[in-house]
Design a protein around this motif. Structure first.
Motif, mmCIF file in Angstrom:
data_model
loop_
_atom_site.group_PDB
_atom_site.id
_atom_site.type_symbol
_atom_site.label_atom_id
_atom_site.label_comp_id
_atom_site.label_asym_id
_atom_site.label_seq_id
_atom_site.Cartn_x
_atom_site.Cartn_y
_atom_site.Cartn_z
ATOM 1 N N LEU A 154 0.650 -1.208 -0.047
ATOM 2 C CA LEU A 154 -0.026 -0.096 -0.091
ATOM 3 C C LEU A 154 0.944 1.097 -0.081
ATOM 4 C CD1 LEU A 154 -2.520 -1.300 2.480
ATOM 5 C CD2 LEU A 154 -3.024 -1.074 0.148
ATOM 6 N N GLY A 155 2.060 1.330 0.688
ATOM 7 C CA GLY A 155 2.824 2.118 0.689
ATOM 8 C C GLY A 155 3.417 2.667 -0.620
ATOM 9 N N ALA A 156 3.813 1.556 -1.609
ATOM 10 C CA ALA A 156 4.326 1.747 -2.907
ATOM 11 C C ALA A 156 3.104 2.228 -3.777
ATOM 12 C CB ALA A 156 4.695 0.182 -3.353
ATOM 13 N N LEU A 157 1.943 1.804 -3.592
ATOM 14 C CA LEU A 157 0.607 2.163 -4.243
ATOM 15 C C LEU A 157 0.620 3.643 -3.936
ATOM 16 C CD1 LEU A 157 -1.695 1.933 -6.152
ATOM 17 C CD2 LEU A 157 -2.874 1.059 -4.059
ATOM 18 N N ARG A 158 0.610 4.140 -2.730
ATOM 19 C CA ARG A 158 0.525 5.632 -2.613
ATOM 20 C C ARG A 158 1.460 6.559 -3.296
ATOM 21 N NH1 ARG A 158 -1.495 9.137 1.059
ATOM 22 N NH2 ARG A 158 -2.708 7.804 2.178
ATOM 23 N N LEU A 161 0.438 6.607 -6.887
ATOM 24 C CA LEU A 161 -0.743 7.454 -7.124
ATOM 25 C C LEU A 161 -0.193 9.115 -7.082
ATOM 26 C CD1 LEU A 161 -3.414 5.681 -4.931
ATOM 27 C CD2 LEU A 161 -3.837 6.360 -7.284
ATOM 28 N N GLN A 162 0.794 9.298 -6.129
ATOM 29 C CA GLN A 162 1.122 10.727 -5.936
ATOM 30 C C GLN A 162 2.054 11.021 -7.478
ATOM 31 O OE1 GLN A 162 0.463 13.070 -3.247
ATOM 32 N NE2 GLN A 162 0.821 13.941 -5.111
ATOM 33 N N ARG A 163 2.727 10.047 -7.880
ATOM 34 C CA ARG A 163 3.379 10.502 -9.010
ATOM 35 C C ARG A 163 2.386 10.538 -10.211
ATOM 36 N NH1 ARG A 163 7.557 5.936 -10.542
ATOM 37 N NH2 ARG A 163 7.630 7.301 -12.428
ATOM 38 N N ALA A 164 1.454 9.695 -10.310
ATOM 39 C CA ALA A 164 0.465 10.145 -11.343
ATOM 40 C C ALA A 164 -0.365 11.192 -11.172
ATOM 41 C CB ALA A 164 -0.571 8.792 -11.396
ATOM 42 N N ALA A 165 -0.571 11.694 -10.001
ATOM 43 C CA ALA A 165 -1.292 12.974 -9.478
ATOM 44 C C ALA A 165 -0.649 14.154 -10.106
ATOM 45 C CB ALA A 165 -1.971 12.989 -8.095
#
Length: 397
Positions: A154-158, A161-165
């Motif tokens: 989940l940390g890696a997913l977050r 997600l921040q990179r994509a945002a």
């Protein structure tokens, strides 16, 4: 170098690396015994989790469906969409608690078609590293900015997600609900919470969850329903009909707007001949049985519990899986092939899974359980596994 010489060279490399795949020919679908290449074997390799592929009612429905025509004769949008297809889509929407559903010819086509329809170069797709090949290929073919995260981290997913945002554009997170080679479940409630935080869309492949997992209200809907996710939290749900439903084909379920959109833009749906009516009829019968005979799922769950208890008592190296997929990771491709061959000699068909299907160094036996297995058959498999693994790997008795 000629084409044949190039291909032979590559095939020889597969042989040397113990990665060469061979087709096994069965006389009929396992139930759960089958005649495989002329020998009767007890199969623990099928995805027919509820035993519906050989269920008499499903077979009769499929035979009756063939009276509607051997094939659909055209794509769904031309004249290949029959009433039996519409009935199937309605049943799937109801079973998953969605507004609508759309049938595809295969799960691969459903995933590739959906991702390519929803995403473009300005968008972002974030995938679990252990996603099914169809999700991986769909992400690549969509042309979207493709990011991956360590399995269920989940940390890696977050961070992704921040990179994509920061990049901008729409964001879609694609995961398997149940991972086909490990049998573990994605942490869907937590993933959905992160998607809400970043305004990302969640797509879940329920190939191995549909029909055998769900909630009290939606017992067939899959791992997403088991995690408490409805249509808003999980807007894109894909499921297959060749596993728990014992048949063939796949579907995507979601809002009416999603399904209307896919009809317009999902190229594998638009440009493929419709599902054969016999298949649709058999799938309708399978879903009806899933709903009317919950005992089938209870039998499957009892077999999973029994297998894990017996395997633990025998000190077999289990992974943390509560699903019908129970892998035993052995690591070495050569050992996995040898163990699988020895099991076959003893009368058992168990899949030997090697790279590139799984990461290097994680070759495994992929044991799958069905409601059709008996405790005595599971006992026999455990005894055979213990004997062969003690011989090949010195597993303690």
């Amino acid at each position: 170098m000629t084409l044949d010489k190039t291909l032979r060279q590559r095939l020889d490399e597969r042989h040397r690396d113990n990665l060469y795949r061979q087709i096994k020919t069965l006389e009929a679908a396992p139930s759960p015994t089958a005649v495989v290449d002329g020998r009767e074997l007890l199969t623990f390799s099928s995805n027919d989790y509820l035993g519906l592929a050989s269920h008499s009612e499903v077979i009769r429905a499929q035979q009756a469906g063939a009276e509607l025509g051997a094939g659909a004769t055209a794509s769904h949008l031309v004249n290949g969409h029959l009433q039996v297809h519409q009935q199937l889509q309605q049943s799937l929407a109801e079973a998953t608690g969605r507004e609508a559903a759309l049938v595809f010819s295969s799960g691969y086509m459903a995933n590739v078609g959906t991702l390519c329809a929803l995403l473009g170069r300005a968008d972002n797709v974030i995938s679990d590293k252990l996603n099914h090949a169809s999700l991986i290929d769909g992400a690549r073919l969509s042309g979207a900015n493709s990011l991956r995260f360590a399995h269920s981290d989940l940390g890696a997913l977050r961070r992704q997600l921040q990179r994509a945002a920061d990049r901008g554009g729409n964001i879609l997170v694609a995961v398997d609900g149940v991972y086909s080679m490990d049998g573990d479940l994605a942490p869907l409630a937590d993933i959905a919470a992160l998607c809400r935080e970043f305004s990302a869309w969640l797509m879940v492949d329920e190939a191995h969850g549909f029909g055998v997992m769900g909630s009290e209200q939606l017992p067939l809907a899959g791992s997403g329903a088991a995690a408490g996710l409805g249509q808003d939290a999980l807007p894109v749900l894909m499921g297959t009909l060749g596993k728990a439903a014992g048949n063939a084909g796949a579907f995507v379920a979601g809002s009416q707007a999603l399904i209307d959109y896919l009809v317009q833009f999902a190229r594998p749906y638009i440009y493929t001949t419709g599902m054969p009516p016999a298949v649709a009829s058999g799938c309708n019968a399978a879903i009806k049985l899933m709903r009317s005979e919950p005992e089938l799922n209870r039998l499957l769950q009892a077999n999973i519990t029994y297998f894990r208890r017996c395997a633990a008592q025998a000190n077999l190296p289990l992974t943390d899986s509560s699903s019908a997929i129970q892998p035993i990771v052995l690591g070495c491709e050569e050992i996995v092939m040898a163990v699988s061959a020895q099991l076959e000699q003893r009368g058992f068909l168990v899949g030997a899974i090697r790279p590139p299907t799984v990461p290097a160094g994680t070759a495994r036996l992929r044991i799958t359980l069905s409601a059709s297995h008996s405790y005595s058959q599971i006992d026999a498999l455990i005894d055979a596994l213990l004997a062969v693994l003690q011989e090949k790997m010195a597993v303690p008795s």
